[in-house]
Design an enzyme around this catalytic site. Structure first.
Site, PDB file in Angstrom:
ATOM      1  CG  PHE A  25      13.416  33.059   4.578  1.00 57.48           C
ATOM      2  CD1 PHE A  25      12.987  32.474   5.969  1.00 57.48           C
ATOM      3  CD2 PHE A  25      12.916  32.392   3.524  1.00 57.48           C
ATOM      4  CE1 PHE A  25      12.448  31.232   6.034  1.00 57.48           C
ATOM      5  CE2 PHE A  25      12.243  30.896   3.721  1.00 57.48           C
ATOM      6  CZ  PHE A  25      12.001  30.526   4.977  1.00 57.48           C
ATOM      7  CB  ALA A  92      10.533  21.041  11.310  1.00 48.89           C
ATOM      8  CD  GLU A 158       1.072  29.090   8.202  1.00 56.55           C
ATOM      9  OE1 GLU A 158       2.080  28.151   8.263  1.00 56.55           O
ATOM     10  OE2 GLU A 158       1.143  29.560   9.117  1.00 56.55           O
TER      11      GLU A 158
END
Length: 207
Positions: A25, A92, A158
């Site tokens: 991020f 999601a 992941e």
């Protein structure tokens, strides 16, 4: 009639940006000023911004059997929740460059739930926490056959370990606001489904 907000993006002046953190991020500090409701421009202010981007979330619904598919996975942000850090969620994923929200919806449904919907209904989009994050979520309802759904999926590379659950709609709606679904995307999707459930069932019966 609800009017649009008085001001637009043109009423904000970005003075400079500073990158504070960048890995998976990014966090920026944005220095800006904006117009005021009483007239004129405000003073320069600095705001930290969590740069998250756009994402897609999908609730799975089988209108023929009145079943809802949810995923369960570990979430570090829920470490201190009384019920623990494993959350019931809707499927999601983040938008990658060049992808449409619907393409992401279909990709994530296969990766996280091994389900291919026969139709997607767009629910809405919203900003998850606009006071300090630019994340925007696009919500869908994925109409599908959940008769044989279930199992553990996700991408091991992941660190994903995602279990698919299939519940009766009655069971889900009976505890909808009791804390079992403690995240905004799941709650919004499920409340939309509660309102549209009869319509979706009637459509399926006519097909």
């Amino acid at each position: 009639m609800i009017e649009k907000p008085q001001f637009t993006r043109a009423d904000v002046e970005i003075i400079r940006r500073e990158e504070m953190y960048k890995r998976f991020f990014r966090v920026e500090k944005v220095f800006l000023r904006h117009k005021l409701f009483d007239g004129g421009w405000g003073q320069e202010i600095g705001r930290e911004l969590f740069v998250r981007g756009e994402a897609v979330a999908v609730v799975l619904y089988d209108p023929v059997r009145d079943l809802i598919g949810m995923v369960e996975q570990f979430r570090v942000g829920a470490l201190d929740e009384p019920s623990g850090p494993w959350c019931y969620e809707v499927v999601a994923g983040m938008l990658e460059p060049g992808e449409s929200p619907e393409e992401v919806a279909r990709r994530e449904l296969m990766e996280e739930a091994n389900v291919e919907p026969y139709a997607l209904e767009y629910i809405c989009n919203y900003l998850s926490s606009p006071g300090g994050c630019n994340e925007k979520l696009h919500l869908y309802c994925g109409l599908c056959d959940l008769q044989h759904a279930g199992g553990v999926y996700g991408l091991p590379e992941e660190g994903e370990d995602i279990r698919v659950h299939v519940f009766s709609a009655e069971d889900v709606f009976a505890v909808l606001l009791d804390g079992a679904f403690n995240n905004a995307a799941a709650l919004i999707c499920l409340q939309w489904l509660q309102l549209n459930r009869s319509r979706l069932q009637n459509q399926a019966a006519c097909e």
